[in-house]
Design a protein around this motif. Structure first.
Motif, mmCIF file in Angstrom:
data_model
loop_
_atom_site.group_PDB
_atom_site.id
_atom_site.type_symbol
_atom_site.label_atom_id
_atom_site.label_comp_id
_atom_site.label_asym_id
_atom_site.label_seq_id
_atom_site.Cartn_x
_atom_site.Cartn_y
_atom_site.Cartn_z
ATOM 1 N N GLN A 118 -6.369 10.946 -38.854
ATOM 2 C CA GLN A 118 -6.554 11.697 -37.620
ATOM 3 C C GLN A 118 -5.301 11.643 -36.744
ATOM 4 O OE1 GLN A 118 -10.186 10.393 -35.676
ATOM 5 N NE2 GLN A 118 -11.328 10.454 -37.583
ATOM 6 N N ASN A 211 -10.841 16.290 -40.952
ATOM 7 C CA ASN A 211 -10.030 15.755 -39.864
ATOM 8 C C ASN A 211 -9.103 16.802 -39.255
ATOM 9 O OD1 ASN A 211 -11.006 13.142 -39.675
ATOM 10 N ND2 ASN A 211 -9.589 12.323 -41.199
ATOM 11 N N PRO A 213 -7.856 18.958 -36.618
ATOM 12 C CA PRO A 213 -8.187 18.906 -35.180
ATOM 13 C C PRO A 213 -8.872 20.192 -34.711
ATOM 14 C CG PRO A 213 -5.941 18.153 -35.577
ATOM 15 C CD PRO A 213 -6.422 18.754 -36.866
#
Length: 276
Positions: A118, A211, A213
């Motif tokens: 992340q 992951n 964003p």
């Protein structure tokens, strides 16, 4: 007293593992500097050499004095530190015919890797302004007919920035991947569907990750680029087993330090996309 109170508890000999995301961002960065870090707070200085001038040769005047090479330096700071610390009570360990400590370590290792994934994904913010498609104000809404073309467009941006053809990548969220597999241009290789291999588009290795964003399921930041664009360095700084003073238990704690630096922002391109 109900006879149901006498039914014994059965401890399974198998651990029930959690569902886990595919971790991919750690595979699309430059890790050449990992051996040079010395713990949290340390800095790796990354040197880059400028272009060499190519001139016209005239035998009557020669080639002149040698050019002094220009160099630039960027600092990769190891400024991230994450830990885990868990215990298994002696009674639990005795009753459960499973290796709870080993299972805990596996979960902790995955948890650390997920945090790193992340963290690296957040470097989409380093992209140059001219290397973007869509924005938070006007996100693109891909369809099964346009998703493939949008990734090709990201590849064109990389082409125009002279990014090498090898070691390119793009990371897409699950919904975007779902659109791709509806496009015969992506699934023309039968191995794509049979083995689950994500595939390649325009010399970019396509990865799928949860992951990527996003903002509450919108404005997904689909990052494409070259492996050399982001430098990453990390290490497990310490893992210790110990007996907590106030419990009858075994405990394990660990510390991982890491950091990353975008050293070639021209090697990144980002598409901002919403679900349809």
């Amino acid at each position: 007293m109900s006879v149901t109170n006498f039914i014994p508890t059965i401890w399974s000999a198998r651990l029930n593992e959690n569902f886990k995301k595919n971790l991919v961002y750690g595979n699309v960065v430059n890790t050449d500097y990992e051996g040079e870090i010395k713990g949290q707070g340390s800095t790796v200085k990354i040197n880059s050499i400028g272009a060499v001038t190519i001139g016209n040769y005239d035998k009557s005047i020669g080639i002149g004095n040698p050019e002094e090479l220009d160099s630039t330096q960027k600092n990769l700071v190891i400024d991230q530190a994450k830990f885990f610390n868990f215990q298994v009570d002696d009674v639990d360990a005795a009753q459960a015919n499973v290796d709870l400590l080993d299972g805990g370590i596996q979960e902790a290792a995955y948890g650390l890797a997920n945090v790193v994934d992340q963290y690296i994904a957040g470097f989409y913010t380093e992209v140059k302004a001219e290397n973007v498609i869509g924005s938070d104000t006007t996100p693109v809404v891909p369809t099964k007919d346009t998703a493939y073309d949008l990734l090709v467009d990201l590849g064109v941006i990389l082409d125009e920035n002279d990014v090498p053809e090898t070691d390119r990548f793009v990371v897409v969220p699950a919904f975007f991947y779902g659109l791709l597999v509806k496009d015969p241009r992506f699934t023309k290789d039968v191995n794509v569907m049979r083995t689950g291999f994500v595939g390649n588009i325009d010399n970019m290795a396509v990865y799928k990750s949860n992951n990527v964003p996003n903002n509450a399921g919108a404005k997904y930041k689909i990052m494409a680029g070259h492996k050399s664009a982001i430098a990453f360095a990390g290490q497990v700084d310490s893992v210790e087993a110990y007996r907590p003073e106030k419990q009858f238990s075994d405990a394990i704690k660990g510390l991982q330090v890491f950091g990353a630096k975008c050293i070639k922002p021209e090697g990144l391109a980002v598409l901002t996309a919403n679900k349809s």
